[in-house]
Design a protein around this motif. Structure first.
Motif, PDB file in Angstrom:
ATOM      1  N   GLY A 194       0.796  -1.215   0.000  1.00 60.02           N
ATOM      2  CA  GLY A 194       0.000   0.000   0.000  1.00 60.02           C
ATOM      3  C   GLY A 194       0.836   1.276   0.000  1.00 60.02           C
ATOM      4  O   GLY A 194       1.982   1.297   0.447  1.00 60.02           O
ATOM      5  N   VAL A 195       0.217   2.345  -0.490  1.00 61.21           N
ATOM      6  CA  VAL A 195       0.832   3.670  -0.484  1.00 61.21           C
ATOM      7  C   VAL A 195       0.991   4.138   0.963  1.00 61.21           C
ATOM      8  O   VAL A 195       0.122   3.892   1.808  1.00 61.21           O
ATOM      9  N   LEU A 196       2.104   4.807   1.241  1.00 59.84           N
ATOM     10  CA  LEU A 196       2.374   5.317   2.580  1.00 59.84           C
ATOM     11  C   LEU A 196       1.848   6.742   2.716  1.00 59.84           C
ATOM     12  O   LEU A 196       2.113   7.593   1.869  1.00 59.84           O
ATOM     13  N   HIS A 197       1.092   6.992   3.790  1.00 61.98           N
ATOM     14  CA  HIS A 197       0.638   8.348   4.132  1.00 61.98           C
ATOM     15  C   HIS A 197       1.115   8.677   5.547  1.00 61.98           C
ATOM     16  O   HIS A 197       0.824   7.931   6.490  1.00 61.98           O
ATOM     17  N   TRP A 198       1.844   9.773   5.683  1.00 62.04           N
ATOM     18  CA  TRP A 198       2.201  10.251   7.023  1.00 62.04           C
ATOM     19  C   TRP A 198       1.030  11.071   7.556  1.00 62.04           C
ATOM     20  O   TRP A 198       0.615  12.044   6.943  1.00 62.04           O
ATOM     21  N   ILE A 199       0.504  10.691   8.711  1.00 59.70           N
ATOM     22  CA  ILE A 199      -0.671  11.360   9.276  1.00 59.70           C
ATOM     23  C   ILE A 199      -0.274  12.341  10.380  1.00 59.70           C
ATOM     24  O   ILE A 199      -0.746  13.480  10.412  1.00 59.70           O
ATOM     25  N   TRP A 200       0.596  11.908  11.264  1.00 60.53           N
ATOM     26  CA  TRP A 200       0.939  12.731  12.424  1.00 60.53           C
ATOM     27  C   TRP A 200       2.315  12.291  12.900  1.00 60.53           C
ATOM     28  O   TRP A 200       2.513  11.139  13.276  1.00 60.53           O
ATOM     29  N   THR A 201       3.282  13.189  12.915  1.00 65.86           N
ATOM     30  CA  THR A 201       4.620  12.863  13.405  1.00 65.86           C
ATOM     31  C   THR A 201       5.115  14.046  14.219  1.00 65.86           C
ATOM     32  O   THR A 201       5.659  15.003  13.692  1.00 65.86           O
ATOM     33  N   SER A 202       4.933  13.958  15.518  1.00 74.23           N
ATOM     34  CA  SER A 202       5.341  15.050  16.400  1.00 74.23           C
ATOM     35  C   SER A 202       5.635  14.501  17.786  1.00 74.23           C
ATOM     36  O   SER A 202       4.788  13.789  18.360  1.00 74.23           O
ATOM     37  N   GLY A 203       6.811  14.811  18.311  1.00 71.65           N
ATOM     38  CA  GLY A 203       7.158  14.343  19.646  1.00 71.65           C
ATOM     39  C   GLY A 203       7.047  12.835  19.752  1.00 71.65           C
ATOM     40  O   GLY A 203       7.594  12.094  18.926  1.00 71.65           O
ATOM     41  N   PRO A 204       6.310  12.322  20.740  1.00 71.04           N
ATOM     42  CA  PRO A 204       6.213  10.871  20.934  1.00 71.04           C
ATOM     43  C   PRO A 204       5.154  10.203  20.065  1.00 71.04           C
ATOM     44  O   PRO A 204       4.999   8.984  20.113  1.00 71.04           O
ATOM     45  N   LEU A 205       4.401  10.988  19.278  1.00 73.81           N
ATOM     46  CA  LEU A 205       3.294  10.432  18.500  1.00 73.81           C
ATOM     47  C   LEU A 205       3.711  10.185  17.055  1.00 73.81           C
ATOM     48  O   LEU A 205       4.137  11.104  16.345  1.00 73.81           O
ATOM     49  N   LEU A 206       3.584   8.937  16.636  1.00 74.56           N
ATOM     50  CA  LEU A 206       3.885   8.538  15.266  1.00 74.56           C
ATOM     51  C   LEU A 206       2.650   7.861  14.693  1.00 74.56           C
ATOM     52  O   LEU A 206       2.198   6.836  15.202  1.00 74.56           O
ATOM     53  N   ILE A 207       2.094   8.454  13.635  1.00 73.81           N
ATOM     54  CA  ILE A 207       0.889   7.903  13.008  1.00 73.81           C
ATOM     55  C   ILE A 207       1.096   7.918  11.495  1.00 73.81           C
ATOM     56  O   ILE A 207       1.382   8.971  10.910  1.00 73.81           O
ATOM     57  N   PHE A 208       0.984   6.744  10.882  1.00 82.84           N
ATOM     58  CA  PHE A 208       1.071   6.661   9.430  1.00 82.84           C
ATOM     59  C   PHE A 208       0.062   5.626   8.949  1.00 82.84           C
ATOM     60  O   PHE A 208      -0.424   4.792   9.723  1.00 82.84           O
ATOM     61  N   ALA A 209      -0.266   5.697   7.664  1.00 81.99           N
ATOM     62  CA  ALA A 209      -1.276   4.794   7.099  1.00 81.99           C
ATOM     63  C   ALA A 209      -0.753   4.157   5.828  1.00 81.99           C
ATOM     64  O   ALA A 209       0.130   4.699   5.152  1.00 81.99           O
ATOM     65  N   ARG A 210      -1.322   2.996   5.514  1.00 82.82           N
ATOM     66  CA  ARG A 210      -1.066   2.314   4.246  1.00 82.82           C
ATOM     67  C   ARG A 210      -2.412   2.134   3.545  1.00 82.82           C
ATOM     68  O   ARG A 210      -3.388   1.676   4.156  1.00 82.82           O
ATOM     69  N   GLU A 211      -2.457   2.484   2.272  1.00 82.24           N
ATOM     70  CA  GLU A 211      -3.714   2.449   1.530  1.00 82.24           C
ATOM     71  C   GLU A 211      -3.542   1.706   0.217  1.00 82.24           C
ATOM     72  O   GLU A 211      -2.574   1.933  -0.518  1.00 82.24           O
ATOM     73  N   LEU A 212      -4.488   0.813  -0.075  1.00 74.38           N
ATOM     74  CA  LEU A 212      -4.468   0.080  -1.337  1.00 74.38           C
ATOM     75  C   LEU A 212      -5.865  -0.404  -1.656  1.00 74.38           C
ATOM     76  O   LEU A 212      -6.505  -1.080  -0.839  1.00 74.38           O
ATOM     77  N   ASP A 213      -6.360  -0.041  -2.842  1.00 71.77           N
ATOM     78  CA  ASP A 213      -7.648  -0.542  -3.343  1.00 71.77           C
ATOM     79  C   ASP A 213      -8.769  -0.399  -2.320  1.00 71.77           C
ATOM     80  O   ASP A 213      -9.544  -1.340  -2.064  1.00 71.77           O
TER      81      ASP A 213
END
Length: 626
Positions: free
Chosen positions: A548-567
């Protein structure tokens, strides 16, 4: 001063397509300076790394976007693989100019160019990047019986107790010779294939298995024979057959830059009956090595005289390793291997690697070529030469050491945005196929155990202290919580998640040899092992986690949020690495989500999901897009 609104190489408003491009592709550039700054012309200036040619292309004023003037141009990428280093020169009507590069508006000093990777699009086997890799140090994985080292190359001995600590102290001569063995074997691996399949493993990467005087076997003695303590060629063929029946492929470690001084090719101690290069200038292997003068002074890897370096450009050596119909590379692919990992790829000439790739494609078209590269493989310089690893005809993928380094820094209190920047730089520079084929890992035979790194407060100064070190109960608990998060990120990030044997069982240990102890059968941390197996099951079940395609959602301090999307499938990884709870409102313009780890459901309110994340915790949110 940097102004991303003028040009941002990672934004499709400024450069399209994103990242690396195939040869001959059209790349659209938009540069948007403030209209009040009075620029009437914009020129893209690019230097070709390998040809040295400079390209200048005028970007034409296309429109005014609010307070900005937009200059636009289309660059056709070179027809052969290349690295382009580019910046912009903006010119006013009075002739005054300004330079725009990665650092911003440049008045004086060295230009910090953007990189455009131009690669030849070739076939990349999907089974590696889409799978789950398990790395085994063969001597330490599983022993079925106590082997007898009598009569084998090297002065070997075997630990009777599987739970002994590997020998780490120097011998009376001040040397650490790695001659203590534990007796793990190929048949031992075969006996554990069901366990590995249950863990979700689809690829086994084995450290060297060929005859050698040392337990690590990186000083090869005979490339065409399995080390007798590991088994026979038929044992290897059986392992490959039975592994494939369970959907598991095999990758072998190719140590082609150097051999062992006790090898049949060098034969410094005369163990082998033939004549080695150290014994006679008439040896058929003499030209493989570089003496100055013969026989006691010769090129060796990092100056380690037990590892004489091979001259890879010697035709006889290339025939033996690559070109011959029963060459080393071809022989073991025909025996059942599905790929090679090239040890110290930086030491191998580009055309040597390219020939290996060609031989592999001729012999086993679906085989995978992996390289040991510790940095960005597109910008790597070795022996004053920029390497071409990922430009189309060499490596399919590389070991992703930057991933491990950045992930550890983040989990131990760093900023998630630094993790994002490290990996986004690779995503921008690597061909998409290579980015999805990275070998991502938390540890290897060359690094300290990940649990120790994540749990320890500091690194003990002396090797004796590191040998005796064990995490305290509190440190171990913190380390385990961080390791669960590390595994969550590992299994959901683009690339092949790779588990070093025993990390899933909570093994501890600092550097070699403390990271190479025997696997703790019947003593594993079963909860942690189940967590790894569950993550592997998610990866197998959701194609978005494989490609899946990588999407960075939230990257700040201790919080890391990313998504993978496909079809229409969306998987979102949410991590709080802090020692305290974190509350946030997660933007969510999508249907309700379910956490795959706990089964908890989340319904968005006003296109957001309110979350309170406990210390050192994570979620894996799954939803289907409309």
């Amino acid at each position: 001063m940097r102004d991303p609104f003028v040009f941002d190489s990672r934004s499709e408003f400024c450069k399209k397509p994103y990242g690396a491009v195939p040869c001959g592709s059209d790349v659209v550039f938009h540069v948007r300076p403030l209209t009040r700054d009075g620029y009437s012309r914009c020129v893209l200036v690019a230097r070709r790394e390998f040809s040295g040619e400079e390209i200048q292309m005028e970007l034409l004023p296309e429109a005014v976007d609010g307070e900005r003037t937009r200059f636009t141009g289309v660059l056709t990428a070179p027809s052969e693989p290349e690295l382009l280093w580019y910046h912009f020169r903006l010119i006013r009507s009075d002739g005054s100019t300004a330079l725009l590069d990665q650092s911003g508006w440049q008045e004086t000093g060295e230009i910090q160019s953007w990189q455009l990777t131009v690669y030849e699009k070739t076939a990349t086997p999907l089974w590696f990047g889409g799978g789950v890799v398990y790395q085994i140090f063969p001597d330490r994985f599983c022993r079925l019986s106590l082997p007898d080292p009598t009569g084998l190359v090297g002065n070997r001995w075997v630990h009777e107790n599987w739970n002994d600590q590997p020998v780490w102290a120097p011998d009376p001569d001040g040397e650490v010779r790695n001659r203590d063995f534990f007796g793990g074997s190929l048949n031992g691996i075969t006996a554990k294939l069901d366990d590995l399949a249950a863990l979700g493993v689809t690829v086994l990467y084995l450290n060297p298995i060929f005859e050698s005087a040392s337990n690590h076997r990186y000083n090869t003695a005979d490339y065409l024979h399995i080390d007798p303590m590991l088994g026979t060629e038929e044992d290897f063929r059986r392992l490959c057959r039975e592994a494939k029946e369970r959907g598991i492929r095999m990758i072998l470690d190719g140590v082609f830059n150097h051999t062992g001084s006790q090898s049949r090719y060098f034969n410094a101690d005369g163990f082998y009956p033939g004549v080695g290069a150290a014994q006679s200038t008439d040896s058929p292997y003499f030209n493989w090595f570089s003496f100055h003068p013969w026989p006691t002074d010769y090129d060796a890897w990092w100056g380690i005289m037990t590892l004489p370096a091979v001259q890879e450009n010697e035709p006889d050596y290339r025939d033996f390793i690559i070109r011959g119909q029963d060459s080393v590379v071809r022989h073991w692919l025909r025996a059942g291997a599905s790929g090679w990992r090239l040890d110290v790829a930086d030491e191998l000439p580009d055309d040597f690697i390219a020939e290996i790739r060609t031989a592999m494609e001729e012999t086993a078209p679906d085989s995978f070529l992996l390289g040991e590269v510790w940095e960005d493989a597109t910008t790597k310089v070795a022996y004053s030469q920029r390497r071409r690893y990922l430009l189309g005809h060499e490596l399919h993928g590389v070991m992703n050491y930057p991933f491990r380094t950045a992930l550890i820094a983040y989990l131990r209190g760093g900023n998630a945005d630094d993790f994002r920047e490290t990996l986004e730089a690779l995503r921008e520079n690597y061909p998409p196929e290579a980015f999805l084929s990275m070998m991502n890992f938390l540890g290897t035979h060359d690094t300290p155990r990940i649990l120790t790194v994540l749990g320890a407060d500091n690194v003990p100064d002396s090797k004796a202290d590191r040998a005796a070190y064990r995490l305290s109960p509190t440190q171990r608990q913190i380390g385990l919580e961080r390791l669960r998060l590390a595994a969550l990120i590992l299994f959901t990030f683009p690339g092949a998640p790779t588990v070093y044997y025993g990390d899933e069982a909570a093994m501890e240990g600092w550097e070699d040899p403390f990271n190479r102890a025997g696997y703790p059968w019947e003593q594993e941390d079963t909860d942690l092992k189940a967590h790894f197996a569950e993550l592997a099951r998610f990866r197998r079940s959701f194609p978005a986690l494989q490609a899946g395609v990588l999407h960075w959602i939230w990257t700040s301090g201790p919080l890391l949020i990313f998504a993978r999307e496909l079809d229409g499938q969306l998987l979102t990884t949410v991590v709080n690495a802090a020692d305290v709870s974190q509350a946030l409102s997660l933007p969510w313009p999508a249907p309700p989500a379910r956490d795959l780890l706990t089964g908890q459901c989340f319904t968005p309110v006003d296109n957001a999901i309110p979350l309170t994340l406990p210390p050192r915790s994570g979620l894996l949110l799954q939803t289907d897009l409309p």
